[in-house]
Design a protein around this motif. Structure first.
Motif, short mmCIF file in Angstrom:
data_model
loop_
_atom_site.label_atom_id
_atom_site.label_comp_id
_atom_site.label_asym_id
_atom_site.label_seq_id
_atom_site.Cartn_x
_atom_site.Cartn_y
_atom_site.Cartn_z
N GLY A 122 0.85 -1.18 0.00
CA GLY A 122 0.00 0.00 0.00
C GLY A 122 0.89 1.24 0.00
O GLY A 122 1.69 1.43 0.90
N SER A 123 0.77 2.04 -1.03
CA SER A 123 1.66 3.19 -1.16
C SER A 123 1.24 4.35 -0.26
O SER A 123 2.04 5.24 0.02
N PHE A 124 -0.01 4.34 0.16
CA PHE A 124 -0.53 5.38 1.03
C PHE A 124 -1.29 4.73 2.18
O PHE A 124 -1.71 3.57 2.09
N PRO A 125 -1.50 5.44 3.27
CA PRO A 125 -2.20 4.84 4.41
C PRO A 125 -3.62 4.39 4.02
O PRO A 125 -4.24 4.98 3.14
N PRO A 126 -4.14 3.38 4.70
CA PRO A 126 -5.49 2.89 4.40
C PRO A 126 -6.56 3.82 4.97
O PRO A 126 -6.26 4.74 5.75
N ASN A 127 -7.80 3.55 4.59
CA ASN A 127 -8.90 4.29 5.21
C ASN A 127 -9.12 3.76 6.63
O ASN A 127 -8.44 2.80 7.05
N PRO A 128 -10.01 4.34 7.42
CA PRO A 128 -10.16 3.91 8.82
C PRO A 128 -10.53 2.45 9.03
O PRO A 128 -10.33 1.93 10.12
N LEU A 129 -11.03 1.77 8.00
CA LEU A 129 -11.32 0.33 8.12
C LEU A 129 -10.12 -0.53 7.77
O LEU A 129 -10.17 -1.75 7.88
N GLY A 130 -9.03 0.09 7.31
CA GLY A 130 -7.84 -0.67 6.93
C GLY A 130 -7.84 -1.09 5.48
O GLY A 130 -7.11 -2.02 5.11
N LEU A 131 -8.61 -0.42 4.63
CA LEU A 131 -8.72 -0.76 3.21
C LEU A 131 -7.84 0.18 2.38
O LEU A 131 -7.88 1.39 2.57
N TYR A 132 -7.09 -0.40 1.45
CA TYR A 132 -6.12 0.35 0.67
C TYR A 132 -6.62 0.64 -0.75
O TYR A 132 -7.28 -0.17 -1.37
N ASP A 133 -6.22 1.82 -1.24
CA ASP A 133 -6.32 2.17 -2.67
C ASP A 133 -7.73 2.10 -3.24
O ASP A 133 -7.92 1.70 -4.40
N MET A 134 -8.72 2.50 -2.46
CA MET A 134 -10.09 2.51 -2.99
C MET A 134 -10.39 3.83 -3.70
O MET A 134 -11.46 3.98 -4.29
N SER A 135 -9.47 4.76 -3.66
CA SER A 135 -9.59 5.99 -4.44
C SER A 135 -8.33 6.19 -5.27
O SER A 135 -7.25 6.39 -4.72
N GLY A 136 -8.44 6.04 -6.57
CA GLY A 136 -7.41 6.53 -7.46
C GLY A 136 -6.33 5.62 -7.97
O GLY A 136 -5.48 6.08 -8.72
N ASN A 137 -6.29 4.33 -7.65
CA ASN A 137 -5.27 3.47 -8.24
C ASN A 137 -5.82 2.85 -9.52
O ASN A 137 -5.38 3.16 -10.62
N VAL A 138 -6.80 1.96 -9.40
CA VAL A 138 -7.57 1.49 -10.55
C VAL A 138 -9.05 1.58 -10.22
O VAL A 138 -9.45 1.47 -9.06
N GLY A 139 -9.85 1.79 -11.23
CA GLY A 139 -11.29 1.69 -11.05
C GLY A 139 -11.64 0.25 -10.72
O GLY A 139 -11.09 -0.69 -11.33
N GLU A 140 -12.52 0.03 -9.77
CA GLU A 140 -12.81 -1.33 -9.31
C GLU A 140 -14.21 -1.78 -9.74
O GLU A 140 -15.19 -1.06 -9.54
N TRP A 141 -14.26 -2.96 -10.33
CA TRP A 141 -15.54 -3.54 -10.72
C TRP A 141 -16.37 -3.89 -9.49
O TRP A 141 -15.85 -4.38 -8.50
N VAL A 142 -17.66 -3.61 -9.57
CA VAL A 142 -18.61 -4.12 -8.59
C VAL A 142 -19.63 -4.97 -9.33
O VAL A 142 -19.62 -5.05 -10.57
N SER A 143 -20.50 -5.63 -8.61
CA SER A 143 -21.36 -6.63 -9.24
C SER A 143 -22.53 -6.04 -10.02
O SER A 143 -23.09 -6.69 -10.89
N ASP A 144 -22.90 -4.81 -9.75
CA ASP A 144 -24.14 -4.24 -10.25
C ASP A 144 -24.14 -3.95 -11.76
O ASP A 144 -23.13 -3.53 -12.32
N ASN A 145 -25.31 -4.15 -12.36
CA ASN A 145 -25.58 -3.54 -13.66
C ASN A 145 -25.65 -2.03 -13.46
O ASN A 145 -25.96 -1.54 -12.37
N TYR A 146 -25.37 -1.29 -14.54
CA TYR A 146 -25.36 0.16 -14.43
C TYR A 146 -26.64 0.77 -15.00
O TYR A 146 -27.08 0.42 -16.10
N SER A 147 -27.21 1.68 -14.27
CA SER A 147 -28.30 2.53 -14.74
C SER A 147 -28.09 3.92 -14.16
O SER A 147 -27.89 4.06 -12.95
N LYS A 148 -28.14 4.92 -15.00
CA LYS A 148 -27.88 6.28 -14.52
C LYS A 148 -28.99 6.76 -13.57
O LYS A 148 -28.77 7.68 -12.78
N ASP A 149 -30.17 6.15 -13.64
CA ASP A 149 -31.30 6.58 -12.82
C ASP A 149 -31.56 5.66 -11.63
O ASP A 149 -32.57 5.80 -10.94
N TYR A 150 -30.66 4.72 -11.37
CA TYR A 150 -30.94 3.71 -10.35
C TYR A 150 -31.16 4.29 -8.96
O TYR A 150 -31.98 3.79 -8.19
N TYR A 151 -30.45 5.35 -8.63
CA TYR A 151 -30.57 5.91 -7.29
C TYR A 151 -31.97 6.47 -7.02
O TYR A 151 -32.35 6.68 -5.86
#
Length: 295
Positions: free
Chosen positions: A200-229
């Motif tokens: 981990g090149s930078f400190p993790p977030n408060p849960l101990g998770l690394y690189d969730m902002s800005g290293n690579v975009g991460e796939w999640v399971s969901d289909n995408y819809s711009k109006d889903y929210y």
């Protein structure tokens, strides 16, 4: 015996040819078993709860992260690191799996340095999903890609009002994260260059998770819809049954989270969403999750 820590990615056919040699099947089985155990050891427990998912205003410039909406999640576990290229290659060698994206070998030829073992795995959505499912088969757990809601909740350290998935919710160059392309350098590396997954090149977030902002975009399971929210259910949302589809081949668009090393700061926030064809790219990776809740 084949070295599984190459500087550059080996072609799938070459890996498969080695895996069929006498004695190599047992070798890869043992290595894969060890790797699956390592993957599960990186799982961080996330206590479920209620939070307001989405952009509260000014966190990113996209319309599809609006409106903020109530979400309640069950407990789950998520990997503290992105899956590495080395481990993805080991999965392919052990199973004979070939990348779903037909451009994969061409990508290797064009940019072999991107396929170094400790960098995040280059994977299409299908590849990432298959890897997580395989990990579940090896461990007897319900391992999947995280849902979009799980990803955001974890990146925000349990739904806190944190704009970036960093130790303090801020994007501070050379201190908390690489917020995007800049002319500055850290240890000889420009900020628009991807960094290895561990330690981990930078400190993790408060849960101990690394690189969730800005290293690579991460796939999640969901289909995408711009109006889903606008219609998302409150309890454990998992995305629309059918979302946006590619106009040419009909493939469903999938969601990427966290931005990547080529993005400016606004695209690396915890709320920024990107809908994309499920193709592999040097700017895309993934991490897995599991919960005791039946899928």
């Amino acid at each position: 015996m084949l070295d599984l820590t190459p500087s550059y990615r080996l072609l799938p056919a070459l890996i498969l040819s080695f895996s069929t040699l006498p004695g190599c099947s047992f070798y890869y089985d043992a290595k894969a078993e060890d790797m699956a155990e390592r993957q599960m050891e990186t799982m961080v427990f996330v206590e479920g709860g209620e939070f307001m998912m989405g952009n509260p205003g000014g966190w990113d410039g996209s319309r599809d992260s609006w409106p903020p909406h109530q979400v309640v999640l069950d407990d789950f576990h998520i990997q503290k690191y992105e899956v590495t290229q080395k481990d993805f290659e080991l999965f392919m060698a052990q199973t004979g799996y070939e990348p779903s994206d037909k451009r994969y070998e061409e990508m290797i030829d064009e940019n072999p340095e991107r396929f170094a073992g400790e960098l995040p795995a280059v994977a299409s959505w299908t590849d990432a999903n298959t890897f997580c499912q395989w990990l579940g088969e090896q461990t007897g757990k319900n391992v999947t890609l995280p849902t979009e809601a799980q990803w955001e909740y974890a990146a925000r350290a349990g739904g806190q009002m944190l704009r970036y998935a960093t130790r303090n919710g801020k994007a501070i160059p050379d201190e908390t994260m690489a917020a995007g392309p800049t002319p500055h350098a850290r240890d000889g590396r420009p900020y628009d260059e991807m960094l290895p997954v561990k330690p981990g090149s930078f400190p993790p977030n408060p849960l101990g998770l690394y690189d969730m902002s800005g290293n690579v975009g991460e796939w999640v399971s969901d289909n995408y819809s711009k109006d889903y929210y606008q219609e998302s259910p409150v309890s454990n949302p998992s995305g629309p049954e059918e979302g946006q589809k590619d106009i040419f081949d009909g493939d469903p668009y999938r969601v990427l989270r966290g931005g990547n090393f080529q993005d400016f700061g606004g695209n690396t926030t915890v709320t920024r969403r990107k809908g994309s064809q499920p193709l592999a790219s040097e700017t895309r990776g993934f991490r897995c999750t599991f919960s005791e809740r039946a899928s």
